[in-house]
Scaffold this active site. Structure first.
Site, mmCIF file in Angstrom:
data_model
loop_
_atom_site.group_PDB
_atom_site.id
_atom_site.type_symbol
_atom_site.label_atom_id
_atom_site.label_comp_id
_atom_site.label_asym_id
_atom_site.label_seq_id
_atom_site.Cartn_x
_atom_site.Cartn_y
_atom_site.Cartn_z
ATOM 1 N N ARG A 107 0.822 -1.363 -0.113
ATOM 2 C CA ARG A 107 0.006 -0.053 -0.107
ATOM 3 C C ARG A 107 1.109 1.355 0.211
ATOM 4 N NH1 ARG A 107 -2.609 -3.230 -0.903
ATOM 5 N NH2 ARG A 107 -5.397 -2.984 -0.276
ATOM 6 N N SER A 128 -10.841 -0.423 2.544
ATOM 7 C CA SER A 128 -9.888 -0.318 4.365
ATOM 8 C C SER A 128 -9.757 1.011 4.873
ATOM 9 C CB SER A 128 -8.738 -1.532 4.157
ATOM 10 O OG SER A 128 -8.933 -2.468 3.855
ATOM 11 N N GLU A 163 -4.899 4.002 6.348
ATOM 12 C CA GLU A 163 -4.206 3.256 4.935
ATOM 13 C C GLU A 163 -5.022 5.080 4.103
ATOM 14 O OE1 GLU A 163 -5.344 -0.448 2.650
ATOM 15 O OE2 GLU A 163 -6.211 1.224 0.859
#
Ligand code: EPU
Length: 340
Positions: free
Chosen positions: A166, A240, A336
């Protein structure tokens, strides 16, 4: 050619959380030339510029300052091909899932596990999107980005993007310096399928699929995502909200004694990734509701806006979750989602 600049524009339709933030200035660009034109405008040279793609990884906790620029740079073309691969270039403003479906229809493999991820192509490399055992770095060839300061186009190869979990250079050293205009993927004409992750095999059986194909894998992924993740068109969310933390093996072993069922993905001898969704659920947050916001009842990693929420309230909920996971497990969850 002149780009339309709007004033005091609601961004509610441009972020998947559906937060009603207001942009002082707003514009939409569909070509690299339009983007360069806006970057050169005198009135914006001293103002902050926020780039929006699909708005699927952002939480507005306040109104942004300056200009909000919607990247809708379009286009698809084959750059080159050989017996085994095709290099396909796609505009940074294209919808990600539409592009994935297009590659599947062409018979080009590599992106099928990444079906139904919200957002745009240009945002995908920024955080190296991933799902069901695949990340975009696996098929990413290179990208073209416009440098904000100079307006010049520059190419970044796969290694120059410094992809991680990520993460990429666009979240670290090159943060806020470039706007991704196009991405080129190297896709496969001969297919190998990645069905080992989670529920893919089981879902293929449920769908009665006997012969694997790009479309079959994509259909299975779509079905799994639809069963676990809320549709942002119906319930505001940004997928998420937290990253899965990577903890040292020593801490993991200690926790495992107490929680023998803790799911885990060893990264190497020293580090273990653990699912944030599990940690949050164990801390009692799954399905939690407070006024217009909550924690999704089927996936604790996803925070939701049931309608009319303020970004600041979601930020507070996230902070409360982080505090309780830290207290129970001694693990700090990182977000995130990007905060404005
Ligand atoms: N789990 C729980 N409770 C929950 C959620 C998950 O116990 O509420 C457990 C599951 O039982 C499973 C494990 O956690 O053992 C992992 O769950 P899952 O397979 O649903 O995946 P995840 O780790 O929670 C990651 C990505 C998702 C991606 C899926 C599938 C991150 C931060 N998230 O979630 O990505 O779709 O894997 O590959 O890495 C996103 O980034 O927005 C996103 C949705």
């Amino acid at each position: 050619m002149s780009v339309l600049i709007e004033k005091n524009k609601s961004l509610q339709a441009y972020n998947t959380f559906g937060i009603d933030a207001i942009a002082p200035f707003f514009c939409r660009v569909e070509t690299v030339e339009e983007l360069q034109e806006v970057l050169q405008m005198e009135q914006f040279r001293q103002l902050p510029i926020l780039i929006l793609g699909g708005g699927s990884n952002i939480l507005f906790t306040r109104d942004p300052e300056g200009l909000v620029l919607l990247n809708r740079i379009a286009g698809e073309s084959v750059e080159k091909e050989d017996e085994d691969h095709v290099w396909v270039k796609v505009g940074g403003g294209q919808n990600w899932h539409d592009f994935v479906l297009y590659t599947i229809a062409q018979g080009w493999g590599g992106l099928e596990n990444l079906s139904l991820i919200p957002g745009t192509v240009g945002a995908a490399p920024m955080q190296n999107i991933g799902a069901y055992g695949v990340e975009i770095k696996d098929t990413f060839s290179h990208l073209e980005a416009v440098e904000r300061e100079s307006g010049q186009l520059r190419v970044f190869t796969n290694s120059e993007c410094e992809f991680g979990y990520r993460s990429s250079i666009f979240k670290t050293q090159a943060r806020d310096k470039y706007i991704i205009a196009s991405v080129t993927f190297r896709l496969h004409k001969k297919h190998t399928y990645n069905t080992s992750y989670g529920d893919i095999q089981k879902t293929l059986l449920e769908l009665g699929i006997e012969e694997l194909s790009l479309k079959a894998v994509s259909d299975a992924v779509i079905r799994i995502r639809q069963s676990k993740l809320p549709d942002p068109k119906k319930i505001g969310n940004a997928g998420s909200f937290f990253k899965n933390p990577v903890i040292n093996t020593q801490l993991f072993k200690k926790l495992q004694e107490q929680y023998p069922n803790m799911p885990n993905y060893p990264q190497n001898d020293d580090w273990v990734k653990v699912p944030a969704g599990w940690l949050i659920e164990q801390s009692g947050w799954k399905g939690h509701k407070r006024a217009q916001i909550g924690v999704h009842e089927k996936q604790a990693l996803v925070l939701v806006n049931y309608g009319g929420a303020r970004g600041a309230d979601l930020k507070q909920l996230a902070a409360d979750i982080q505090a309780s996971v830290e207290e129970k497990f001694g693990i700090q969850l990182e977000t995130e989602v990007n905060f404005i």
